[in-house]
Design a protein around this motif. Structure first.
Motif, PDB file in Angstrom:
ATOM      1  N   ASP A 165       0.830  -1.204   0.000  1.00  0.00           N
ATOM      2  CA  ASP A 165       0.000   0.000   0.000  1.00  0.00           C
ATOM      3  C   ASP A 165       0.867   1.258   0.000  1.00  0.00           C
ATOM      4  OD1 ASP A 165      -3.124   0.563   0.635  1.00  0.00           O
ATOM      5  OD2 ASP A 165      -1.853   2.143   1.491  1.00  0.00           O
ATOM      6  N   ARG A 166       0.332   2.329  -0.583  1.00  0.00           N
ATOM      7  CA  ARG A 166       1.101   3.583  -0.644  1.00  0.00           C
ATOM      8  C   ARG A 166       1.221   4.236   0.736  1.00  0.00           C
ATOM      9  NH1 ARG A 166      -4.045   4.825  -2.349  1.00  0.00           N
ATOM     10  NH2 ARG A 166      -5.032   6.616  -1.284  1.00  0.00           N
ATOM     11  N   SER A 167       0.310   3.899   1.654  1.00  0.00           N
ATOM     12  CA  SER A 167       0.377   4.458   3.005  1.00  0.00           C
ATOM     13  C   SER A 167       1.413   3.684   3.825  1.00  0.00           C
ATOM     14  CB  SER A 167      -0.991   4.370   3.690  1.00  0.00           C
ATOM     15  OG  SER A 167      -0.876   4.656   5.067  1.00  0.00           O
ATOM     16  N   ALA A 168       2.375   4.413   4.353  1.00  0.00           N
ATOM     17  CA  ALA A 168       3.439   3.761   5.122  1.00  0.00           C
ATOM     18  C   ALA A 168       2.894   3.084   6.376  1.00  0.00           C
ATOM     19  CB  ALA A 168       4.504   4.782   5.506  1.00  0.00           C
ATOM     20  N   ALA A 169       1.894   3.694   7.004  1.00  0.00           N
ATOM     21  CA  ALA A 169       1.330   3.113   8.221  1.00  0.00           C
ATOM     22  C   ALA A 169       0.662   1.776   7.931  1.00  0.00           C
ATOM     23  CB  ALA A 169       0.328   4.078   8.855  1.00  0.00           C
ATOM     24  N   VAL A 170      -0.081   1.708   6.838  1.00  0.00           N
ATOM     25  CA  VAL A 170      -0.772   0.470   6.470  1.00  0.00           C
ATOM     26  C   VAL A 170       0.244  -0.612   6.098  1.00  0.00           C
ATOM     27  CG1 VAL A 170      -2.343  -0.570   4.796  1.00  0.00           C
ATOM     28  CG2 VAL A 170      -2.827   1.696   5.735  1.00  0.00           C
ATOM     29  N   SER A 171       1.223  -0.251   5.288  1.00  0.00           N
ATOM     30  CA  SER A 171       2.234  -1.217   4.858  1.00  0.00           C
ATOM     31  C   SER A 171       3.018  -1.764   6.051  1.00  0.00           C
ATOM     32  CB  SER A 171       3.187  -0.549   3.863  1.00  0.00           C
ATOM     33  OG  SER A 171       4.186  -1.451   3.459  1.00  0.00           O
ATOM     34  N   SER A 172       3.397  -0.875   6.950  1.00  0.00           N
ATOM     35  CA  SER A 172       4.158  -1.305   8.124  1.00  0.00           C
ATOM     36  C   SER A 172       3.325  -2.223   9.014  1.00  0.00           C
ATOM     37  CB  SER A 172       4.627  -0.076   8.907  1.00  0.00           C
ATOM     38  OG  SER A 172       5.479  -0.459   9.954  1.00  0.00           O
ATOM     39  N   ALA A 173       2.057  -1.879   9.223  1.00  0.00           N
ATOM     40  CA  ALA A 173       1.182  -2.713  10.049  1.00  0.00           C
ATOM     41  C   ALA A 173       1.003  -4.098   9.434  1.00  0.00           C
ATOM     42  CB  ALA A 173      -0.178  -2.038  10.219  1.00  0.00           C
ATOM     43  N   ALA A 174       0.858  -4.160   8.105  1.00  0.00           N
ATOM     44  CA  ALA A 174       0.684  -5.449   7.432  1.00  0.00           C
ATOM     45  C   ALA A 174       1.932  -6.307   7.536  1.00  0.00           C
ATOM     46  CB  ALA A 174       0.322  -5.213   5.966  1.00  0.00           C
ATOM     47  N   LEU A 175       3.101  -5.693   7.409  1.00  0.00           N
ATOM     48  CA  LEU A 175       4.357  -6.443   7.504  1.00  0.00           C
ATOM     49  C   LEU A 175       4.574  -7.014   8.903  1.00  0.00           C
ATOM     50  CD1 LEU A 175       6.569  -4.011   5.407  1.00  0.00           C
ATOM     51  CD2 LEU A 175       6.146  -6.414   4.837  1.00  0.00           C
ATOM     52  N   VAL A 176       4.351  -6.183   9.913  1.00  0.00           N
ATOM     53  CA  VAL A 176       4.528  -6.659  11.288  1.00  0.00           C
ATOM     54  C   VAL A 176       3.510  -7.745  11.610  1.00  0.00           C
ATOM     55  CG1 VAL A 176       4.444  -5.991  13.714  1.00  0.00           C
ATOM     56  CG2 VAL A 176       5.554  -4.511  12.067  1.00  0.00           C
ATOM     57  N   SER A 177       2.273  -7.559  11.149  1.00  0.00           N
ATOM     58  CA  SER A 177       1.244  -8.561  11.411  1.00  0.00           C
ATOM     59  C   SER A 177       1.560  -9.878  10.721  1.00  0.00           C
ATOM     60  CB  SER A 177      -0.119  -8.036  10.936  1.00  0.00           C
ATOM     61  OG  SER A 177      -0.497  -6.892  11.677  1.00  0.00           O
ATOM     62  N   SER A 178       2.169  -9.808   9.535  1.00  0.00           N
ATOM     63  CA  SER A 178       2.535 -11.055   8.841  1.00  0.00           C
ATOM     64  C   SER A 178       3.593 -11.818   9.633  1.00  0.00           C
ATOM     65  CB  SER A 178       3.031 -10.742   7.430  1.00  0.00           C
ATOM     66  OG  SER A 178       4.231  -9.998   7.480  1.00  0.00           O
ATOM     67  N   LEU A 179       4.465 -11.091  10.332  1.00  0.00           N
ATOM     68  CA  LEU A 179       5.435 -11.766  11.197  1.00  0.00           C
ATOM     69  C   LEU A 179       4.732 -12.468  12.343  1.00  0.00           C
ATOM     70  CD1 LEU A 179       8.320  -9.142  11.347  1.00  0.00           C
ATOM     71  CD2 LEU A 179       8.436 -11.427  10.368  1.00  0.00           C
ATOM     72  N   HIS A 180       3.722 -11.817  12.927  1.00  0.00           N
ATOM     73  CA  HIS A 180       2.957 -12.459  13.994  1.00  0.00           C
ATOM     74  C   HIS A 180       2.206 -13.688  13.485  1.00  0.00           C
ATOM     75  CE1 HIS A 180       4.031  -9.344  16.691  1.00  0.00           C
ATOM     76  NE2 HIS A 180       3.217  -8.414  16.213  1.00  0.00           N
ATOM     77  N   LEU A 181       1.758 -13.640  12.246  1.00  0.00           N
ATOM     78  CA  LEU A 181       0.990 -14.746  11.682  1.00  0.00           C
ATOM     79  C   LEU A 181       1.847 -15.981  11.414  1.00  0.00           C
ATOM     80  CD1 LEU A 181      -1.413 -12.921   9.202  1.00  0.00           C
ATOM     81  CD2 LEU A 181      -2.059 -14.155  11.282  1.00  0.00           C
ATOM     82  N   THR A 182       3.168 -15.858  11.464  1.00  0.00           N
ATOM     83  CA  THR A 182       4.007 -17.044  11.273  1.00  0.00           C
ATOM     84  C   THR A 182       3.799 -18.064  12.396  1.00  0.00           C
ATOM     85  OG1 THR A 182       5.846 -15.913  12.392  1.00  0.00           O
ATOM     86  CG2 THR A 182       5.791 -15.810   9.989  1.00  0.00           C
ATOM     87  N   THR A 183       3.273 -17.618  13.545  1.00  0.00           N
ATOM     88  CA  THR A 183       2.945 -18.573  14.612  1.00  0.00           C
ATOM     89  C   THR A 183       1.707 -19.382  14.258  1.00  0.00           C
ATOM     90  OG1 THR A 183       1.639 -16.894  15.792  1.00  0.00           O
ATOM     91  CG2 THR A 183       3.961 -17.090  16.368  1.00  0.00           C
ATOM     92  N   VAL A 184       0.860 -18.843  13.368  1.00  0.00           N
ATOM     93  CA  VAL A 184      -0.339 -19.555  12.923  1.00  0.00           C
ATOM     94  C   VAL A 184       0.008 -20.483  11.763  1.00  0.00           C
ATOM     95  CG1 VAL A 184      -2.655 -19.275  11.938  1.00  0.00           C
ATOM     96  CG2 VAL A 184      -1.813 -17.662  13.674  1.00  0.00           C
TER      97      VAL A 184
END
Length: 889
Positions: A165-184
């Motif tokens: 996403d062009r929004s840095a806040a959205v992109s950063s949130a998605a990247l960090v959340s994908s790291l959390h999802l590696t536990t799933v």
């Protein structure tokens, strides 16, 4: 990297935020309006969420209370959490920005407690794909906390779009959340790697940082892919300082793992010239902590830290001096160049910096500067926190080892610190240091005991008082004036709690057993203790009075000072004994001693927390062995006598890594082979290590490792029965790794064909030594002379021989170390420590051979042109004594 990095956007509607400002009266008061909240009342208020229309200000205030309670550790039941969660979902009707963001936080907090939380999935998905940027980032984080493996496919498309996403806040949130999802789902990062690669080119520093984290997570199991990623980024140099720091850490790991890591080391060194101070410090910190850094790399890192120590920024000064403090422990010579800068920091207004500076100087300074530095410490030590006082104490401990002649000054300083206010961890660090100084310097013993006696007069901590009383019982009887300590010990019987009184009774008994002149007076004191109102104190006093009255018995001391035994092993042995006919007496010598588990030294001690009782190494191994059915059938009634250290049967770079641990029982030797398959294109089955017994040992059974995938550790076992001839037990056995190999796809690990092929791999020879069959008694203060003199009356036999220890052993210290390491016996009465410049010495050793056969040994060493030794062994078994002699020969 796993932390959520919140981005606070510009909020156009300022009036909504003003609604959350506190009144002037609340600002002036400064009190916490939430400090007296009750959970029940707040949950009742949460029913307001169901009102129509929604009152945003009131609901936001209630939701804030709920979040406050949860963050204060308040526990909600499943029903309470579920009702609150469903009431909270009604708040999606409101478009209030502040309330909506609080709802996202509430979802994250309650998602792990409440049931059926997936009901909000559609609302969160709508928010994360909507046009309102203020909702999207927080909605992504909330959605990923409630996502499970079944839902992952449904949101994957939206997450991939959010990452780029062009929004840095959205992109950063998605990247960090994908790291959390590696536990799933472990392959999330790999599936979204293309999008993360695109995000890595972002101009935003946090997006670039998080994207690099996702890419590393996707490739970390493939070393070649990581090398390729790091090599590419090394050439392009990330714009983000955070990403550059992560790249340095990745390069550090590769330097340790890869043989040809010089290019990564050069990259880390080049980062010292980076324009960002954060990156420069990260590079310097990495260089001083890398095991493969040479003198040149460490010197360049220290020079950077030296510049930082003169920085006007307190954070940089603190980081620099803390790192220099750590470097001084391993490379003190490299830090000497910074001594002038460190002396300037002694007067720093930040006391943490001043403490670290002066403790670093203590590690690197000369003996002549000790007195001056100690005076400087005394001026501010009372002003710093306990955490940094512990750092000072640890520096003094190192100084005592470095300059033994300064022990008087340092011990007096430690005694003064003991009298100051402080918590348990701080006082425990001082006591540990005083005890360590006493053990390392015989001249400090009397002063150390005197300081500790003074401390327990006003000691508030039961654990420390008990420990000091135990030490007094061990060391006091061998001091110059044993009687001077009786008063301090008996005062504890009168004034302290039951635990301390019980420890004092035991200490008194130790004095009575070791000092016959004090026996009559101590018996009077112990007889008074038999009237104590605590059961433990009365029982100890009664037991010791009964034992001590038999003062003609030479075996009295071991009864008063028994070795600390392994409790699980003792329990198992007693259970087996009760099940047996009990025709013979119970043999306590078969029980292994409880071994102290050494913790790695830390520069700053953490807060003391209650810990669960920890098993010794042998007890842990025994539990694991009993979990193997084939082994349990053989050893379920046995006691593990000793487990050896880990022995490498292969080089670390080979395709198969095999390590061996030898578990010795009375009649059996279990060989545990830990195997690692380092070939990604092979899958192994029926893995076993065959041992050539040379017709001496009997192979009882083999337990193969059923399957051994790539990079997973597996264990196989071989059980040998000891031969009746004890001399034959010392042998070298050839070993071979045998297995069935399957070629497989490196990316999936799935075999290409069902049918494998047999293969074998030759390993190093396995040595079975006398050390594997001998352990110490576990009692450091054995009365060796009494045991030695009375050995004949106990049926011991004696063997003796004179040896020249060869050209490789040129000092008495080397002779002592070699003998102790080779035989596995335990030195007693501190006979493994010799006076400086001594030309002759007597080493006293005790131990137990498997089967409970006691061993006493005395080695008289003389240093001329070489070391000559008169070695005498006494044991209950002649074969064991002869084995000890022949092993040395």
């Amino acid at each position: 990297m796993s932390r959520d990095f919140h981005w606070l956007p510009n909020i156009p509607n300022i009036r909504k935020m003003n609604a959350f400002k506190r009144d002037k009266k609340e600002d002036e008061d400064g009190s916490n309006q939430f400090q007296n909240l009750e959970k029940t009342t707040v949950l009742q208020e949460a029913r307001t969420f169901n009102d129509t229309p929604v009152n945003p200000r009131k609901c936001a205030h209630i939701l804030t209370k709920i979040l406050y309670l949860l963050n204060q550790g308040e526990q909600l039941g499943t029903t309470e959490a579920t009702e609150t969660f469903f009431a909270m979902t009604k708040l999606f009707q409101s478009r209030d920005v502040v309330l909506r963001r609080l709802v996202y936080l509430g979802i994250k907090e309650l998602s792990s407690i409440a049931e059926d939380v997936i009901i909000v999935t559609s609302s969160l998905t709508k928010d994360m794909t909507g046009k309102e940027d203020l909702y999207r980032a927080a909605a992504i984080r909330a959605l990923c906390t409630i996502t499970d493996g079944a839902m992952l496919a449904a949101i994957e498309r939206y997450m991939k779009q959010a990452i780029v996403d062009r929004s840095a806040a959205v992109s950063s949130a998605a990247l960090v959340s994908s790291l959390h999802l590696t536990t799933v789902s472990g392959d999330v990062a790999r599936r979204w790697a293309n999008e993360a690669q695109e995000a890595l080119n972002s101009d935003n520093v946090m997006v670039q940082y998080h994207a690099l984290g996702v890419l590393y997570q996707a490739r970390k199991s493939d070393k070649h892919a990581v090398i390729k990623l790091v090599a590419k980024l090394m050439r392009s140099s990330p714009k983000s300082s955070y990403a550059a720091c992560m790249l340095i850490r990745m390069a550090c790991k590769l330097v340790e793992e890869v043989d040809e890591g010089s290019e990564f080391l050069e990259f880390i060194e080049s980062c010292i010239r980076h324009k960002s101070e954060m990156v420069v410090y990260e590079a310097a910190h990495a260089l001083v902590n890398l095991g493969r850094s040479g003198t040149r790399e460490i010197a360049s890192a220290v020079s950077v830290l030296q510049l930082f120590s003169g920085s006007p920024k307190p954070t940089l000064r603190f980081a620099a001096v803390r790192t220099l403090n750590k470097v001084a422990m391993s490379h003190p010579a490299a830090v000497i160049a910074c001594n002038l800068d460190l002396e300037n920091l002694i007067t720093d207004s930040n006391r943490s910096i001043a403490t670290l500076a002066i403790t670093t100087l203590l590690k690197t300074g000369a003996e002549s500067s000790v007195d001056r530095l100690m005076k400087q410490i005394a001026t501010f030590v009372s002003e710093i926190s306990d955490e940094f006082k512990v750092v000072v104490v640890q520096a003094i401990r190192a100084l005592c080892q470095k300059f033994p002649r300064k022990h008087a000054v340092l011990m007096n300083f430690l005694a003064a610190m003991l009298r100051d206010e402080g918590g348990l961890e701080y006082k425990a660090a001082i006591v540990d240091t005083i005890i360590a100084v006493m053990e390392g310097n015989v001249e400090a013993k009397e002063a150390g005991l005197a300081h500790l006696c003074e401390f327990i007069e006003d000691c508030e901590h039961t654990s420390l008082a008990v420990r000091i009383l135990h030490l007094l019982g061990q060391e006091g009887p061998t001091s110059k004036q044993p009687s001077r300590y009786i008063r301090f010990i008996y005062n504890r019987v009168i004034l302290e709690s039951a635990s301390v009184r019980a420890a004092a009774v035991t200490a008194l008994a130790h004095f009575a057993a070791a000092c016959p002149a004090l026996l009559p007076n101590i018996l009077v004191l112990l007889s008074r203790c038999q009237l104590d109102f605590d059961d433990e104190v009365r029982d100890r006093a009664t037991y010791y009075c009964t034992i001590l009255q038999q003062n003609a018995d030479p075996a009295i001391l071991p009864l008063v000072q028994p070795p600390q035994l392994s409790i699980p092993s003792l329990e198992r042995a007693l259970r087996n004994y009760v099940r047996s006919p009990m025709d013979e007496e119970f043999d306590i010598s078969q029980i292994p001693p409880a071994q102290a588990i050494e913790e790695p030294a830390q520069e700053v001690l953490a807060t003391v927390k209650p810990q669960q009782p920890r098993l010794t190494r042998e007890e842990n191994f025994m539990e694991k062995l009993l979990q193997v059915p084939e082994l349990s059938a053989i050893i379920h009634d046995s006691i593990l006598f000793k487990s050896s250290t880990v022995f490498e049967l292969t080089e670390s770079e080979t395709e198969y890594n095999v390590k061996c641990i030898k578990h010795c029982f009375s009649d059996y030797l279990i060989l545990q082979f830990d195997c690692l398959n380092t070939l990604s294109d092979q899958f192994l089955e029926d893995v076993r290590v065959t041992v050539d017994n040379q017709d001496i040992y009997t192979i009882v059974c083999e337990v193969p490792c059923v399957r051994l995938p790539y990079n997973e550790l597996g264990s196989t076992y071989t059980v040998l029965k000891f031969p009746e001839d004890i001399q034959s037990t010392i042998i070298t056995l050839p070993t071979t790794l045998r297995f069935i190999a399957h070629d497989c796809d490196p990316s999936t690990g799935i075999p290409d064909a069902e049918q494998g092929y047999g293969d074998e791999y030759t390993l190093e020879d396995l040595e079975i030594t006398v050390r594997d069959q001998v352990r110490g008694t576990g009692s450091r203060n054995v009365d060796f002379s009494s045991s030695w003199e009375n050995a004949a009356t106990r049926g011991f036999v004696t063997t003796e021989q004179i040896f020249g220890l060869g050209a490789n052993v040129t000092t008495l210290e080397e002779a002592i170390q070699s003998l102790v390491m080779f035989l596995g016996l335990e030195p007693v009465e501190r006979s493994d420590r010799i006076k400086s410049g001594a030309r002759q010495h007597t080493l006293l050793l005790t131990g137990v051979f498997r089967g409970g056969k006691e061993v006493l040994a005395r080695a008289k060493l003389v240093l001329t042109n070489h070391v000559t030794m008169q070695f005498t062994v006494r044991s209950q078994d002649l074969e064991v004594a002869e084995l000890m002699i022949s092993s040395v020969g």
